[in-house]
Design a protein around this motif. Structure first.
Motif, PDB file in Angstrom:
ATOM      1  N   GLU A 338       0.882  -1.318   0.004  1.00 47.20           N
ATOM      2  CA  GLU A 338      -0.049   0.032   0.051  1.00 47.20           C
ATOM      3  C   GLU A 338       0.901   1.261   0.218  1.00 47.20           C
ATOM      4  OE1 GLU A 338      -2.604  -0.383   3.300  1.00 47.20           O
ATOM      5  OE2 GLU A 338      -3.712  -2.044   2.426  1.00 47.20           O
ATOM      6  N   GLY A 339       1.815   1.086   0.640  1.00 49.13           N
ATOM      7  CA  GLY A 339       3.067   2.342   0.378  1.00 49.13           C
ATOM      8  C   GLY A 339       2.765   3.383   1.604  1.00 49.13           C
ATOM      9  N   GLU A 340       1.940   3.025   2.555  1.00 51.42           N
ATOM     10  CA  GLU A 340       1.479   3.925   3.495  1.00 51.42           C
ATOM     11  C   GLU A 340       1.921   3.453   4.771  1.00 51.42           C
ATOM     12  OE1 GLU A 340       0.161   6.639   2.977  1.00 51.42           O
ATOM     13  OE2 GLU A 340      -0.364   6.795   1.009  1.00 51.42           O
ATOM     14  N   LEU A 363       4.418   0.143  14.716  1.00 56.85           N
ATOM     15  CA  LEU A 363       4.667   1.122  13.818  1.00 56.85           C
ATOM     16  C   LEU A 363       5.395   0.611  12.835  1.00 56.85           C
ATOM     17  CD1 LEU A 363       4.328   4.037  13.222  1.00 56.85           C
ATOM     18  CD2 LEU A 363       6.603   4.515  14.544  1.00 56.85           C
ATOM     19  N   THR A 364       4.648   0.661  11.426  1.00 57.43           N
ATOM     20  CA  THR A 364       5.466   0.322  10.353  1.00 57.43           C
ATOM     21  C   THR A 364       5.418   1.051   9.132  1.00 57.43           C
ATOM     22  OG1 THR A 364       4.208  -1.911  10.945  1.00 57.43           O
ATOM     23  CG2 THR A 364       5.326  -1.772   8.564  1.00 57.43           C
ATOM     24  N   ILE A 365       6.602   1.311   8.516  1.00 59.82           N
ATOM     25  CA  ILE A 365       6.670   2.479   7.702  1.00 59.82           C
ATOM     26  C   ILE A 365       7.574   2.015   6.577  1.00 59.82           C
ATOM     27  CG2 ILE A 365       7.578   4.664   7.356  1.00 59.82           C
ATOM     28  CD1 ILE A 365       7.464   5.472  10.270  1.00 59.82           C
ATOM     29  N   PRO A 366       6.936   2.217   5.121  1.00 66.76           N
ATOM     30  CA  PRO A 366       7.927   1.803   3.870  1.00 66.76           C
ATOM     31  C   PRO A 366       8.997   2.687   3.766  1.00 66.76           C
ATOM     32  CG  PRO A 366       5.960   3.041   3.346  1.00 66.76           C
ATOM     33  CD  PRO A 366       5.605   2.998   4.910  1.00 66.76           C
ATOM     34  N   PHE A 367      10.150   2.328   3.168  1.00 71.03           N
ATOM     35  CA  PHE A 367      11.158   2.954   2.927  1.00 71.03           C
ATOM     36  C   PHE A 367      11.024   3.031   1.337  1.00 71.03           C
ATOM     37  CE2 PHE A 367      14.407   2.061   6.539  1.00 71.03           C
ATOM     38  CZ  PHE A 367      13.604   2.817   7.188  1.00 71.03           C
ATOM     39  N   ASP A 368      10.057   3.724   0.752  1.00 73.04           N
ATOM     40  CA  ASP A 368       9.751   3.887  -0.716  1.00 73.04           C
ATOM     41  C   ASP A 368       9.716   2.242  -1.156  1.00 73.04           C
ATOM     42  OD1 ASP A 368       9.427   6.526  -0.510  1.00 73.04           O
ATOM     43  OD2 ASP A 368      11.559   6.779  -1.419  1.00 73.04           O
ATOM     44  N   GLU A 369      10.344   2.047  -2.469  1.00 75.66           N
ATOM     45  CA  GLU A 369      10.412   0.666  -2.986  1.00 75.66           C
ATOM     46  C   GLU A 369      11.168  -0.376  -2.501  1.00 75.66           C
ATOM     47  OE1 GLU A 369      12.690   2.979  -5.895  1.00 75.66           O
ATOM     48  OE2 GLU A 369      11.394   3.362  -4.351  1.00 75.66           O
ATOM     49  N   PHE A 370      12.254   0.200  -1.497  1.00 76.82           N
ATOM     50  CA  PHE A 370      13.494  -0.570  -1.000  1.00 76.82           C
ATOM     51  C   PHE A 370      12.919  -1.474   0.113  1.00 76.82           C
ATOM     52  CE2 PHE A 370      14.754   3.807  -2.565  1.00 76.82           C
ATOM     53  CZ  PHE A 370      15.316   3.422  -3.551  1.00 76.82           C
TER      54      PHE A 370
END
Length: 759
Positions: A338-340, A363-370
């Motif tokens: 979801e990228g959020e 607490l979960t956070i994407p590092f863009d596509e990496f």
């Protein structure tokens, strides 16, 4: 205040302002820009509190950047203000800093400056928002204290209570009336605390007010602000609970420290040279700014998330080491898809399966596509909005660093691949820079050294043209260099160049050597010397054939025509047994001359072949050849690149040859070779003896006393003119069957599946 950052760009040049706005919004998806070319109009936006940061030029007609800063500060004293100017000097920088700009950045060429500007904007706004939140918290605490009456008690000069209000009594945990008359030092000898006792004694001694802030000994964990007012007959003591204010101050201090730590992360990330270094840095930073039981960074590898870094205090089974990206009940996989950012306050109420059931919040956070960062706690509500914002700021720094490292890695790999190509390409390549009209050599590949004969250390730094061009070609070289210096490419130009072994012919291609602003290019030389020599040989051959055809058609045909004409007259005038042999000889000579003309003309090189249907050509040739009672079978069809008329002539000669040397009812077959690189013509006649298979294509060779011996020679000549190879074999040589007959195979033929629609 929202996640977006509203930036007001003020620049009297609308083109520059729009360009800056475009690059800022590309550099950060959080930034939203508004552009104003008039400082006066821009002030209205500031007054309306519609922006989070101002980015202003310095030189503007209405007022310069520092005058505009003064006007902004009158309306918004602490609003972030970044001076982004093309006029750079130490004097302006010093004046800007003294005037109170948040940051100062000089305009440069290239797009990298906008990423720096976007980072400065984000950092300034983050600091500004944190300070405003702290101010709001302080204001809220102040309002709370204003509504609360302080606790109060009074002591006489013997340290006895003379007055105690209800709030003070509640604090001491005693009834107010019971405390009156008691000595405070005796009543609370164990709980009074040395700081309180020292403050009271000092006030008595110096007869001046004393204020202190310290932790309560009666209620550990609570902080009190105490004001002691002395009099000759005693003390008046006011105190209030300042625990919330103290905590807010500590939180603000901690937040500032965390933000500074994040800025340090951004600085340290610049020095990271691998993705693993950055993942480790992310964990290290998270341990400074968050409180958790476990945190991980899971990198995307193929269609899985794979754990690449883990916080130190963790058991080995406290996280998933490898997770499919499409797993529905996994929070990290879902966040990546979801990228959020996701903040789950209670995992027991969510539709996900944690690695350990004890984990309650995440607490979960994407590092863009990496990659994906995840922190978990065994406490419900283990993370708040502040944690989320700090973690997202960390994610922004880490994602930027990952993008940089990956780009640098790809560039290194591309450079390595290019270097390997440069070294191993079979064609001669030289990299050179344009200096005026000279092409100065930067490097050459091994093929260049082999072809031209000069080593790299002999030619680097010198003009390439001095080595590979004759004196009379210097103008040509300067013209080519001028084209390259203006960004024009050269595609397949035929050139003649000098090597240490003599002159050679090449196809010249050029390509730019980079976009670093220097006039550098690659020159690729494809050696076509053999091809050009072949073309010259073919041209000479064509000239000889044309000359031969002219001699045959004029010097032989004319006398022969006179002889034939005289023979016809002689035949009418007299009767002799010698006439018939003479007539047959003249007819044979006429046939020989005709075949010689065909041989010469059909041997001309085919310069412009066209697609010809094999089936059409076979049928037309069969109809024009004298095939008597023979039969034809077409086994395959295709499109042949050939000269239509000469291709039919080739087939006609093969068909006549099969009929003339075969029995009545000879069967002829035409088809494609098994490798798809040519075609064949076969018959079921007596075949060709193995000893004669190479001779049958020679001029004048025949086994028929009435033949001229030019039929198959013409076939070979037409094939050679097309660049084909022809070979005579027995049919059983090809099929392996016990069969008879001759088979002519044509290879190196260009075939297609179908005719072009444009034909």
């Amino acid at each position: 205040m929202g996640h977006a950052i509203r930036v007001l760009l003020v620049d009297d040049d609308p083109a520059i302002a729009d360009l800056t706005a475009t690059h800022l919004e590309r550099a950060s998806d959080r930034i939203e820009t508004a552009v104003e070319t008039s400082p006066a109009t821009a002030l209205d936006r500031v007054t309306d509190d519609a922006v989070d940061c101002v980015v202003s030029d310095y030189e503007m007609p209405e007022m310069d950047g520092l005058e505009f800063l003064d006007a902004v500060r009158e309306t918004a004293p602490s609003l972030p203000f970044i001076l982004f100017t093309g006029r750079g000097s130490e004097e302006i920088a010093s004046e800007a800093i003294s005037a109170g700009v948040t940051d100062y950045l000089q305009k440069e060429t290239g797009s990298d400056q906008y990423a720096v500007l976007a980072n400065r904007v984000e950092n300034a706004v983050a600091q500004y928002r944190a300070e405003r939140e702290a101010e709001e918290a302080d204001e809220q605490i102040r309002r709370i204290f204003e509504r609360i009456t302080d606790a109060f008690f009074a002591l006489d000069d013997q340290w006895r209570f003379t007055h105690v209000n209800e709030r003070a009594a509640d604090f001491f945990g005693r009834d107010a009336d019971d405390l009156l008359g008691e000595n405070i030092r005796e009543a609370f000898s164990d709980d009074m605390g040395e700081e309180f006792r020292a403050a009271y004694e000092k006030a008595f001694e110096v007869q001046e007010p004393v204020t202190l802030e310290t932790e309560s000994t009666f209620q550990p964990g609570d902080w009190l602000e105490i004001r002691v007012y002395p009099a000759e007959d005693g003390l008046s003591v006011y105190f209030r609970n300042v625990t919330e204010r103290r905590r807010a101050q500590m939180e603000l201090r901690e937040t500032n420290q965390k933000i500074e730590a994040l800025h340090d992360v951004a600085a340290r990330a610049v020095g990271c040279t691998s993705e693993q270094d950055i993942y480790d840095l992310a964990i290290e930073a998270a341990e400074e700014i968050l409180a958790f039981d476990l945190c991980t960074v899971d990198a995307v590898e193929g269609d899985h998330l794979v754990t690449r870094a883990v916080s130190k205090v963790v058991s080995t089974d406290g996280y998933y080491e490898r997770t499919p990206l499409d797993r529905e009940d996994n929070l990290a996989a879902r966040v990546y898809r979801e990228g959020e950012t996701s903040l789950v306050r209670d995992l027991h109420e969510a539709d996900v399966v944690p690695a350990e059931s004890e984990y309650r919040s995440a607490l979960t956070i994407p590092f863009d596509e990496f990659a994906v960062f995840q922190a978990v706690s065994k406490d419900a509500d283990g993370f708040d909005r502040g944690d989320r914002e700090l973690a997202e700021l960390l994610a922004a720094h880490i994602s930027e660093a990952l993008a940089r490292v990956r780009t640098e890695t790809e560039l290194r790999a591309e450079r390595d691949r290019f270097a390997a190509l440069f070294e191993n390409v079979p064609n001669a390549v030289v990299r050179y820079g344009i200096d005026g009209t000279d092409a100065v050599c930067k490097s050459v590949n091994p093929a260049f050294e082999d072809v031209f004969g000069w080593r790299e250390d002999e030619i680097v730094g010198d003009s390439v043209d001095d080595y590979i061009l004759r004196d009379d070609q210097q103008d040509e070289g300067e013209a080519l260099n001028a084209r390259v210096s203006h960004g024009r490419r050269i595609e397949g130009a035929e050139v003649h160049r000098t090597t240490r072994d003599g002159g050679r012919d090449f196809l010249l291609h050029t390509a730019p050597a980079g976009d670093d602003g220097e006039s550098e290019a690659f020159a690729i030389y494809v050696d076509i010397s053999e091809q050009k020599e072949r073309e010259r040989q073919l041209a000479r051959q064509n000239e000889r054939l044309e000359e031969f055809a002219s001699v045959v058609s004029h010097d032989l045909r004319n006398p022969l025509n006179v002889a034939l004409g005289r023979f016809d007259l002689l035949e009418d005038e007299c009767d002799s047994d010698h006439l018939a042999p003479i007539g047959r000889s003249l007819d044979r000579m006429d046939g020989l001359v005709e075949d010689l003309l065909k041989l010469a003309r059909q041997g001309l090189v085919v310069d412009d072949p066209e697609p010809v249907s094999l089936s059409d050509a076979v049928e037309e040739a069969w109809e024009t050849a004298d095939t008597a009672e023979a039969s034809l079978r077409l086994a395959d069809d295709a499109v042949v690149e050939a000269d239509d008329a000469r291709f039919r002539e080739l087939l006609e000669n093969l068909f006549r040859n099969a009929v003339e040397h075969g029995d009545v009812g000879t069967a002829v077959e035409v088809g494609l070779l098994d490798d798809g690189q040519g075609f064949y013509v076969a018959d079921d006649g007596p075949g060709i003896p193995e000893a004669e298979r190479e001779q049958v294509f020679d001029h004048g060779f025949t086994t028929d006393e009435d033949g001229t011996g030019f039929g198959l020679a013409i076939v070979s000549s037409i094939a050679n003119a097309h660049g084909w190879n022809v070979e005579a074999v027995d049919c059983d040589d090809e099929t392996g069957d016990d069969c008879e007959g001759a088979r002519f195979e044509f290879s190196r033929v260009t075939l297609r599946d179908e005719l072009s629609s444009e034909r």
